[in-house]
Design a protein around this motif. Sequence first.
Motif, short mmCIF file in Angstrom:
data_model
loop_
_atom_site.label_atom_id
_atom_site.label_comp_id
_atom_site.label_asym_id
_atom_site.label_seq_id
_atom_site.Cartn_x
_atom_site.Cartn_y
_atom_site.Cartn_z
N GLY A 314 41.08 48.28 25.08
CA GLY A 314 40.23 47.46 25.95
C GLY A 314 41.08 46.86 27.04
N ARG A 315 40.46 46.50 28.09
CA ARG A 315 41.19 46.01 29.24
C ARG A 315 41.40 44.52 29.15
NH1 ARG A 315 40.13 47.95 35.24
NH2 ARG A 315 41.83 46.59 35.88
N THR A 316 42.58 44.09 29.33
CA THR A 316 42.78 42.66 29.46
C THR A 316 43.46 42.43 30.78
OG1 THR A 316 44.96 42.68 28.48
CG2 THR A 316 43.13 42.39 26.98
N SER A 317 43.23 41.29 31.28
CA SER A 317 43.75 40.99 32.59
C SER A 317 45.25 40.86 32.55
CB SER A 317 43.15 39.69 33.08
OG SER A 317 43.59 38.68 32.20
N VAL B 410 42.09 27.10 26.82
CA VAL B 410 42.66 28.43 26.57
C VAL B 410 41.55 29.48 26.62
CG1 VAL B 410 43.70 29.88 24.79
CG2 VAL B 410 44.64 27.62 25.24
N TYR B 411 40.43 29.18 25.97
CA TYR B 411 39.32 30.12 25.91
C TYR B 411 38.73 30.35 27.30
CZ TYR B 411 34.80 32.09 24.39
OH TYR B 411 33.69 32.86 24.21
N PHE B 412 38.45 29.28 28.03
CA PHE B 412 37.80 29.41 29.34
C PHE B 412 38.69 30.13 30.35
CE2 PHE B 412 35.17 25.32 28.42
CZ PHE B 412 34.44 26.03 27.48
N GLU B 413 40.00 29.83 30.28
CA GLU B 413 40.91 30.51 31.19
C GLU B 413 40.88 32.01 30.92
OE1 GLU B 413 42.71 29.47 33.77
OE2 GLU B 413 41.87 27.45 33.57
N ARG B 414 40.80 32.32 29.65
CA ARG B 414 40.77 33.73 29.27
C ARG B 414 39.49 34.41 29.78
NH1 ARG B 414 44.82 36.99 26.88
NH2 ARG B 414 43.78 38.96 27.23
N ILE B 415 38.36 33.70 29.68
CA ILE B 415 37.10 34.24 30.18
C ILE B 415 37.24 34.53 31.67
CG2 ILE B 415 34.68 33.69 30.68
CD1 ILE B 415 34.58 32.08 28.13
N LYS B 416 37.83 33.59 32.39
CA LYS B 416 37.99 33.78 33.83
C LYS B 416 38.83 35.02 34.12
CE LYS B 416 39.21 29.93 35.97
NZ LYS B 416 39.83 28.59 36.09
N GLU B 417 39.91 35.18 33.37
CA GLU B 417 40.76 36.35 33.57
C GLU B 417 39.98 37.64 33.33
OE1 GLU B 417 44.38 36.50 31.34
OE2 GLU B 417 44.81 34.38 31.72
N GLU B 418 39.21 37.65 32.24
CA GLU B 418 38.48 38.86 31.89
C GLU B 418 37.46 39.20 32.98
OE1 GLU B 418 39.06 40.83 29.39
OE2 GLU B 418 40.51 39.57 28.33
N ILE B 419 36.79 38.16 33.51
CA ILE B 419 35.79 38.42 34.55
C ILE B 419 36.47 38.93 35.81
CG2 ILE B 419 34.17 37.28 36.11
CD1 ILE B 419 33.33 35.53 33.76
N ARG B 420 37.60 38.34 36.15
CA ARG B 420 38.31 38.80 37.34
C ARG B 420 38.83 40.21 37.16
NH1 ARG B 420 40.09 33.43 37.82
NH2 ARG B 420 41.98 33.92 36.71
N ALA B 421 39.05 40.63 35.90
CA ALA B 421 39.51 42.00 35.65
C ALA B 421 38.35 42.98 35.74
CB ALA B 421 40.17 42.08 34.28
N GLY B 422 37.16 42.48 36.02
CA GLY B 422 36.05 43.37 36.28
C GLY B 422 35.01 43.45 35.18
N ARG B 423 35.16 42.69 34.14
CA ARG B 423 34.14 42.72 33.09
C ARG B 423 32.89 41.98 33.54
NH1 ARG B 423 35.39 44.23 28.07
NH2 ARG B 423 37.58 44.68 27.73
N ASN B 424 31.77 42.30 32.93
CA ASN B 424 30.62 41.45 33.16
C ASN B 424 30.73 40.23 32.25
OD1 ASN B 424 29.42 41.89 30.62
ND2 ASN B 424 28.49 43.78 31.34
#
Lengths: 336, 509
Positions: A314-317, B410-424
């Motif tokens: 899976g992709r992680t940033s 920690v969780y929210f920062e991770r969500i932001k990273e994932e969204i910026r990586a192109g996830r919905n």
Amino acid sequence: MSFLKRLSRGETNFDFVGRWRLWFQISAILILISLGFVGFRGLNLGIEFRGGTTINSPNATGATIEQLRLLTDEAGVQGAVIQLVNDGQAVRVQTPALDPEVERELIDDVAAATGSDRGEISIDSIGPSFGALILRQSLVALVVFLVAVALFMSWRLEWKMAGSGLAALVHDLIITVGVYSITWFEVTPATVIALLTILGYSLYDTVVVFDKVSELADEAGPKEDYGDIVNRAMNLVLGRSLNTSLSSLLPVGSILFVGSLVFGASSLRDFALALFVGLAASTYSSIFVAAPLLAAWKKGDPRVGSRRPKVRTGRTSGTLAPSRPRPAPRPPKGRR
Amino acid sequence: MRRRLIGLALVLLIAWGGLAALINQGILPKLGLDLQGGTSVVLTAPPGTDQDVLAQAVEIMRRRIEDVGGVAEPDIAISGGNTVLVQLPGVEDEERALDAIGQTGQLSFRPVLAATPGNEGPLVTTTTTSTTAAGVTTTTAESTTTTAATTTTAAATTTTTLPPNVDPETGLTLVDDPAATTAYLPGTITSVIGEIPAVLTVGPAQLVGSDVADAVPGFNPSNAQWVINLDLTSEGADKFAEMTAAAATQSQGSPQRQIAIVLDGEVIASPAVAADVGAEGITGGRALITFGAATTDEQAAKDTAAILRYGSLPVAFERSQVQKVSATLGSDSLRAGLIAGYIGLALVAILLLAYYRMMGVVAIVGITVFGALLISTFALLSRLQGLTLTLAGVTGVIIALGIAADSYIVYFERIKEEIRAGRNVRSAVDEAFRHAFRTILTADAVSILGAGLLWLLSVGPVKGFALSLGLATLIDIIVARSFTRRAIYLLARTPLGEKGWLSIRRTAQ
């Protein structure tokens, strides 16, 4: 893009590792100052550690703790413990060992405030209540704790991370103790607890940072320099580190500044200071001490990232290095 | 989706409802000596007691209260020349705690020489035998032969006066000295109708407190009785074997087959040596004191074990001057601290809202869930374990609040990273939770590890701190798993996930 925006997106590009000399010099100076003060000046230990004098007086006028606190403050007596006995019928004031002159003055003041005769007031010595036993046990606990944490971090992360984390921890403790020596604030059992708290917090903070480093290292290509990996991880978690520090420092800072300075609750000051300095030092050290130390230590190692098999799918940033060109983002699926 | 919604509602109900129910029942966390005050007692040692002896006594007291009082943090200090000042927070069972602290705790195992049924000593009941028995006390104290034979030979000395250490009214020994040749102590003997009261004539102690290596309270399931298991030192084991061997030579049912276990002049048990014990006595260095099956016996077993484990106090203390004392922190300090704490929390809330928008709301609700669970846990532990919350404990909680806030960050920062990586947004929140939870677990494990070790190894205020930090961290993990994950999962599926300035997507950009 504004700095805050970049910070929030983890796209800052600070070179934490490259300037390690500067960080280490700053830390070394702080540590030397701290050690110097503790070594030459020592610490202002409270009556819980040293014992002192206990003054028992009847209280015909119904003096309050606040009124008596004013007296001890005026007499320049630090860290007095003041209690009302039997719903205010009598008062008990415990002070550190005093000069006979100051003691006489204080007793006269207490006599005046409580409307008692000089003869009705009893004065006794009082021994330490936070005794050698508690101190010894706490030290044993501390050593066992450090060993256990080192083992845990070696197992969960790796042993050089454990080493760097503990180094950062010692750094934080020395600086905090140093601040007590410099400000000459009283060291009470609550302060000792605050120090232990910092211990936990400092490690916690470092673990969050190192967790990111180890994640990136796992994903990194075999050619990448470990220092670069650490730098990337640091920039990614910088926003989180600052936010977390703020959310921990705000309540403590509020107690320190609003509570003790505005409302004058001096007994809260002693422990709030330890927490505040310790938390601030922890944040600083996990970024500027632990991480560069780890990078420097691992420089000579054979490729790190390739040691462990890549299990992550899976992709992680994490693979997105803010410092290098970003691959084109996948089109978001969720948006219609 | 429905399941998550129900789960979320359930978590909120348990956390908030549980706290409301506890408050309604009046179960609240008890505050410690520094925050609420308590009782102050002066224990006085005989005049001229050495300072080192007092210091030794204080150390033993500190260890004992640890075992009996749970985490109620007392304040024990030597005061003046020969007194010890003990301050206890307003604990439920103050009397019990004071007993555990102040009791001398002199333990001795003594052979039973004779037993007189009833409540009066042999010196009172019959005048003729009183001479016989009184004679024993007139023999030299050094005499080590304590068989019944000595008693009869000593009878030759005709003294009708009572020995000085015996109460003329009851015929009981006034002040017990384990080394004394004989003592008359109230106890029980086994008869056909069960245990009946009797005065036991006991010989000099053959085993004393210092022969005990450890004392552990326990429950003996075979006869459903509360007991103390005594671990004896190797020297003590030899003495115990010798003593039981001697008793085993007596006939079944004879009082002399019994062994009196005496604590501070009181016979706490006088078991008879079992029928199958041979000429070598009971070997293995283990002894058992049986108390009984009642709840009071359970308490007695636990308290007595605490007293025995750390040995007797080097001097006997007398209790005087029981007083109520106020909190050491003035109410002004407390109020200032609370106001400052609220301001600090409000600032944290503003920070979370400004930075994470809608997710910040989830974090704030989550922190109230965390707080409610934590207060409930403290309240229950106050009730069950005598836990008191001191300033140090509150410190642990403040830091725990910081750590709880960090779990969200920690969780929210991770969500932001994932969204910026192109996830919905929907897949981002799930993927981010997996990673963030792993980080939270690792970091929290360090805190729990530390708290656990401090709890096991330290004493006094440090212990209270360790408990509150450990509990808070544990609750943090539970809240992350049961509340945060569900709430964010649901939020991602509402319009607030993707659209609008408050949404998760906009927060990430």
